[in-house]
Structure formats: structure tokens, C-alpha cells
Write an enzyme that holds these catalytic residues in place. Structure first.
Site, mmCIF file in Angstrom:
data_model
loop_
_atom_site.group_PDB
_atom_site.id
_atom_site.type_symbol
_atom_site.label_atom_id
_atom_site.label_comp_id
_atom_site.label_asym_id
_atom_site.label_seq_id
_atom_site.Cartn_x
_atom_site.Cartn_y
_atom_site.Cartn_z
ATOM 1 N N ARG A 37 0.820 -1.216 0.000
ATOM 2 C CA ARG A 37 0.000 0.000 0.000
ATOM 3 C C ARG A 37 0.854 1.267 0.000
ATOM 4 O O ARG A 37 0.335 2.365 0.169
ATOM 5 C CB ARG A 37 -0.953 -0.004 1.194
ATOM 6 C CG ARG A 37 -1.831 -1.234 1.192
ATOM 7 C CD ARG A 37 -3.116 -1.070 1.951
ATOM 8 N NE ARG A 37 -4.051 -2.086 1.522
ATOM 9 C CZ ARG A 37 -4.873 -1.954 0.481
ATOM 10 N NH1 ARG A 37 -4.890 -0.840 -0.220
ATOM 11 N NH2 ARG A 37 -5.677 -2.929 0.150
ATOM 12 N N HIS A 67 8.526 -5.779 -7.209
ATOM 13 C CA HIS A 67 7.220 -5.227 -7.603
ATOM 14 C C HIS A 67 6.967 -3.950 -6.813
ATOM 15 O O HIS A 67 7.058 -3.937 -5.597
ATOM 16 C CB HIS A 67 6.119 -6.265 -7.322
ATOM 17 C CG HIS A 67 4.819 -5.993 -8.021
ATOM 18 N ND1 HIS A 67 4.160 -4.791 -7.937
ATOM 19 C CD2 HIS A 67 4.047 -6.770 -8.823
ATOM 20 C CE1 HIS A 67 3.047 -4.842 -8.656
ATOM 21 N NE2 HIS A 67 2.958 -6.032 -9.209
ATOM 22 N N TYR A 70 1.320 -1.596 -5.252
ATOM 23 C CA TYR A 70 0.318 -1.507 -6.315
ATOM 24 C C TYR A 70 -0.617 -0.314 -6.164
ATOM 25 O O TYR A 70 -1.428 -0.049 -7.031
ATOM 26 C CB TYR A 70 -0.462 -2.813 -6.481
ATOM 27 C CG TYR A 70 -1.101 -3.358 -5.240
ATOM 28 C CD1 TYR A 70 -2.192 -2.740 -4.663
ATOM 29 C CD2 TYR A 70 -0.616 -4.532 -4.649
ATOM 30 C CE1 TYR A 70 -2.771 -3.251 -3.525
ATOM 31 C CE2 TYR A 70 -1.187 -5.047 -3.516
ATOM 32 C CZ TYR A 70 -2.268 -4.403 -2.951
ATOM 33 O OH TYR A 70 -2.840 -4.912 -1.824
ATOM 34 N N HIS A 107 2.455 -1.220 -11.948
ATOM 35 C CA HIS A 107 1.164 -1.060 -12.610
ATOM 36 C C HIS A 107 1.135 0.364 -13.162
ATOM 37 O O HIS A 107 1.320 1.310 -12.398
ATOM 38 C CB HIS A 107 0.019 -1.252 -11.621
ATOM 39 C CG HIS A 107 -0.055 -2.645 -11.057
ATOM 40 N ND1 HIS A 107 -1.011 -3.033 -10.154
ATOM 41 C CD2 HIS A 107 0.714 -3.732 -11.295
ATOM 42 C CE1 HIS A 107 -0.829 -4.317 -9.843
ATOM 43 N NE2 HIS A 107 0.211 -4.761 -10.521
ATOM 44 N N GLU A 142 3.388 -3.464 -16.403
ATOM 45 C CA GLU A 142 2.591 -4.693 -16.355
ATOM 46 C C GLU A 142 1.324 -4.545 -17.191
ATOM 47 O O GLU A 142 0.671 -3.498 -17.166
ATOM 48 C CB GLU A 142 2.233 -5.034 -14.895
ATOM 49 C CG GLU A 142 1.457 -6.343 -14.775
ATOM 50 C CD GLU A 142 1.371 -6.882 -13.360
ATOM 51 O OE1 GLU A 142 2.004 -6.323 -12.445
ATOM 52 O OE2 GLU A 142 0.647 -7.886 -13.175
ATOM 53 N N ASP A 176 0.972 -10.440 -17.594
ATOM 54 C CA ASP A 176 0.262 -11.177 -16.545
ATOM 55 C C ASP A 176 -0.861 -11.974 -17.219
ATOM 56 O O ASP A 176 -1.745 -11.378 -17.854
ATOM 57 C CB ASP A 176 -0.285 -10.176 -15.522
ATOM 58 C CG ASP A 176 -0.943 -10.841 -14.321
ATOM 59 O OD1 ASP A 176 -1.826 -11.703 -14.532
ATOM 60 O OD2 ASP A 176 -0.590 -10.494 -13.182
ATOM 61 N N HIS A 179 -4.363 -11.067 -16.117
ATOM 62 C CA HIS A 179 -4.746 -9.728 -16.584
ATOM 63 C C HIS A 179 -5.049 -9.701 -18.084
ATOM 64 O O HIS A 179 -6.040 -9.105 -18.493
ATOM 65 C CB HIS A 179 -3.635 -8.720 -16.278
ATOM 66 C CG HIS A 179 -3.372 -8.531 -14.815
ATOM 67 N ND1 HIS A 179 -2.397 -7.691 -14.342
ATOM 68 C CD2 HIS A 179 -3.953 -9.089 -13.727
ATOM 69 C CE1 HIS A 179 -2.391 -7.729 -13.017
ATOM 70 N NE2 HIS A 179 -3.321 -8.576 -12.618
ATOM 71 N N HIS A 211 3.837 -13.054 -15.446
ATOM 72 C CA HIS A 211 3.137 -13.422 -14.209
ATOM 73 C C HIS A 211 2.186 -14.559 -14.562
ATOM 74 O O HIS A 211 1.297 -14.376 -15.397
ATOM 75 C CB HIS A 211 2.323 -12.237 -13.673
ATOM 76 C CG HIS A 211 3.139 -11.223 -12.934
ATOM 77 N ND1 HIS A 211 2.675 -9.967 -12.662
ATOM 78 C CD2 HIS A 211 4.372 -11.322 -12.383
ATOM 79 C CE1 HIS A 211 3.608 -9.307 -11.968
ATOM 80 N NE2 HIS A 211 4.645 -10.102 -11.798
ATOM 81 N N ASP A 224 -9.693 -8.940 -12.707
ATOM 82 C CA ASP A 224 -8.424 -9.086 -11.975
ATOM 83 C C ASP A 224 -8.577 -9.834 -10.649
ATOM 84 O O ASP A 224 -8.282 -9.301 -9.589
ATOM 85 C CB ASP A 224 -7.754 -7.712 -11.743
ATOM 86 C CG ASP A 224 -6.332 -7.862 -11.216
ATOM 87 O OD1 ASP A 224 -5.853 -9.005 -11.083
ATOM 88 O OD2 ASP A 224 -5.697 -6.829 -10.933
ATOM 89 N N HIS A 226 -7.124 -13.333 -9.283
ATOM 90 C CA HIS A 226 -6.240 -14.461 -9.615
ATOM 91 C C HIS A 226 -6.792 -15.768 -9.056
ATOM 92 O O HIS A 226 -7.422 -15.782 -8.002
ATOM 93 C CB HIS A 226 -4.844 -14.232 -9.020
ATOM 94 C CG HIS A 226 -4.189 -12.977 -9.500
ATOM 95 N ND1 HIS A 226 -2.896 -12.638 -9.164
ATOM 96 C CD2 HIS A 226 -4.627 -11.973 -10.310
ATOM 97 C CE1 HIS A 226 -2.573 -11.487 -9.725
ATOM 98 N NE2 HIS A 226 -3.614 -11.058 -10.421
ATOM 99 N N GLU A 256 1.637 -15.610 -8.888
ATOM 100 C CA GLU A 256 0.984 -14.692 -7.940
ATOM 101 C C GLU A 256 -0.405 -15.238 -7.653
ATOM 102 O O GLU A 256 -1.399 -14.518 -7.665
ATOM 103 C CB GLU A 256 0.810 -13.305 -8.548
ATOM 104 C CG GLU A 256 2.060 -12.628 -9.021
ATOM 105 C CD GLU A 256 1.742 -11.298 -9.705
ATOM 106 O OE1 GLU A 256 0.934 -11.285 -10.654
ATOM 107 O OE2 GLU A 256 2.287 -10.291 -9.269
HETATM 108 ZN ZN ZN Z 1 -3.592 -8.948 -10.674
HETATM 109 FE FE FE Z 2 0.642 -9.499 -11.917
HETATM 110 FE FE FE Z 3 1.167 -6.642 -10.414
#
Ligand code: ZN
Ligand code: FE
Ligand code: FE
Length: 278
Positions: A37, A67, A70, A107, A142, A176, A179, A211, A224, A226, A256
Site C-alpha cells: 500500500r 514489484h 500496487y 502497474h 505490467e 500477466d 490480466h 506473471h 483481476d 487471480h 501470484e
Molecule cells: Zn492482478
Molecule cells: Fe501481476
Molecule cells: Fe502486479
């Protein structure tokens, strides 16, 4: 050899992640550079980094994927939030110079009613402000699911960002699978066509990481969420084709999926069993 890893918790440092990765059969891994975060990064522990680097060399690890948090939004309408994204990413990249050859994924952002053109311009502006010609880290955009006003659902949008960045030799893309499927690219039935399209619009030479995630939702759902490998709308047969595809098989793959570490160990073993050594 299949380059495979998963997302790991960074709370105990790099060496701990390296040992955990090796224990579960991985030869790379992904981690958040700081709390997902946002917020403060851990103190830079150069001893830990040095120990990790010799451990990684001994174990033949492939480059790791850092990464970005996000919640960073490089194309927020709020200048303060854009500045926060820029400062955070600049700080992440400065730290990563201690681990040469690392990949850094983020992202692209959400344009929130400003429209994708303005979003793309802000993202490129941020990258132009922070990418340094001599840096050893490759920064990856991504591919996104297109949830809300996310920039990066289409290959064209990613290409538009890349085109506006001066030092774009430092840019790549992380694909991804959840995604792109949620974004409407049919990697289950038309993998070759999707990769041809990627090549035509972005160039496969830009593709640096994958990913690997199944999706809880059907093609084009823009959700989105997963799913575990083989338990969602993409399915195990498609993953076997993905990891063996000539355009993808030499890239690093990062899981992920919604798993604990033992779940990741099982998925890594499964994917290795599906990989055709040459
Ligand atoms: Zn995702
Ligand atoms: Fe991803
Ligand atoms: Fe990501």
C-alpha cells in the site's frame, strides 16, 4: 531450464527470500519493494544484500523481480499523488542498484476520468523524470486487466507509454496471464495470435517476464481476480502451452496465485513437470 518463482514476503530480507525460494524449488522470486500500500521502505541492509548475492550466485538464481507497491498511481489527477509515485519509484530504483540486473515491475496507473491519453502522458513524464541512462534495473510495465480506468489493458496503451519515454531502452513489459485474459486477449484458444499481436504492437524483445496466474473470471471480464494454476478459466493445458511456447519459454515466470508457500511449492513442481526440456 524453466525459470520459475513466486511472490514471497520480503519481511525477513533478501537472503531469507533466496533460501525460501530454493527450498520450494524456485530459481527466482518476486517481492514487494515495500508495503504494497506504499509507505516507508525497510532500512537498506547491505550485509543482507551481499549475503543474498553470493547465495544467488551459488544456487544459479535468475534475476529477481521487484514489484512496486500496487497503490502507486503515476497518472493520478492529484499532483501530490503523482509526486509520491515518482519519489517512491526513484527511491526503489536507487536501492535496487545494489542488486544489479534486477527487474522492477509496476502497474502503469489509473487515469480516473482524465482519459487514457492524459494517463499515458503522466506515466511517461514520471519515467522521464526518474530513469537514468546508466541504471542496471529494467523497468517493466505490467499488462493490466482493465479494471476501472486502468491504463495498460491494451498493448497499444503500453506502446504509447514506451514511445514517449526517452530512455526507453530501460523499459520492458511483464505479461500477466490473468490480466491479459481478463483484458480480452484469448491466450487459451489463440496464444499464437495474441503473441503475434504483442510482437507487432510492442515487440517481443520488450517482453521480459510473465506473471503466471489463472483467473477466477472469463475472458474479457476486466475483473483481476487471480486463481490457482489449472483451477480457473485459463486452465492447465493453456499453462502448459504458455511455459513451452518458443516466444516465452526462456522468460522468467512468477506465480501470484492465491497460495501459501507450500501451495506455491506444489505449483512450481507441477509446472516443472509440464516443461519440455530441449
Ligand atoms: Zn492482478
Ligand atoms: Fe501481476
Ligand atoms: Fe502486479
Amino acid at each position: 531450464m524453466l525459470k520459475i518463482g513466486c511472490h514471497l514476503s520480503a519481511s525477513k530480507g533478501y537472503l531469507a527470500m533466496g533460501k525460501q525460494a530454493a527450498r520450494i524449488g524456485a530459481n527466482t522470486f518476486q517481492f514487494f519493494t515495500r508495503n504494497p500500500r506504499g509507505g516507508a521502505a525497510r532500512a537498506l541492509d547491505l550485509d543482507d544484500i551481499a549475503s543474498y548475492r553470493s547465495y544467488a550466485a551459488e544456487h544459479g538464481f535468475f534475476p529477481i523481480l521487484a514489484h512496486a507497491p500496487y497503490t502507486l498511481n503515476a497518472c493520478s489527477a492529484d499532483e501530490k499523488l503523482r509526486e509520491f509515485a515518482r519519489n517512491t519509484m526513484a527511491d526503489d530504483l536507487a536501492r535496487l542498484e545494489h542488486i544489479p540486473g534486477t527487474l522492477y515491475n509496476f502497474h502503469p496507473g489509473s487515469h480516473v476520468k482524465q482519459g487514457p491519453e492524459i494517463g499515458i502522458r503522466f506515466i511517461a513524464e514520471m519515467l522521464n523524470a526518474i530513469l537514468k541512462p546508466g541504471q542496471s534495473t529494467t523497468v517493466l510495465l505490467e499488462t493490466m486487466a482493465g479494471k476501472g480506468s486502468e491504463v495498460g489493458r491494451t498493448f497499444e496503451e503500453l506502446r504509447a507509454v514506451i514511445d514517449r519515454v526517452e530512455q526507453n531502452q530501460l523499459l520492458g513489459v511483464c505479461l500477466d496471464t490473468c490480466h491479459v485474459s481478463d483484458g480480452g486477449y484469448d491466450i487459451v484458444n489463440r496464444l499464437d495470435a495474441v503473441l503475434d499481436e504483442f510482437d507487432r504492437i510492442i515487440g517481443l524483445d520488450r517482453l521480459k517476464a510473465v506473471h503466471l496466474n489463472d483467473s477466477k473470471n472469463p475472458l474479457g471480464s476486466h475483473k483481476d481476480r487471480h486463481e490457482k494454476i489449472g483451477q480457473g478459466s485459463i486452465g492447465l493445458d493453456a499453462f502448459e502451452r504458455i511455459i513451452n511456447h518458443p516466444a516465452l519459454r526462456n522468460l522468467p515466470f512468477y506465480l501470484e496465485t492465491p497460495n501459501d508457500v507450500e501451495g506455491y511449492a506444489r505449483e512450481i513442481a507441477l509446472l516443472k513437470s509440464l516443461f519440455h526440456e530441449e
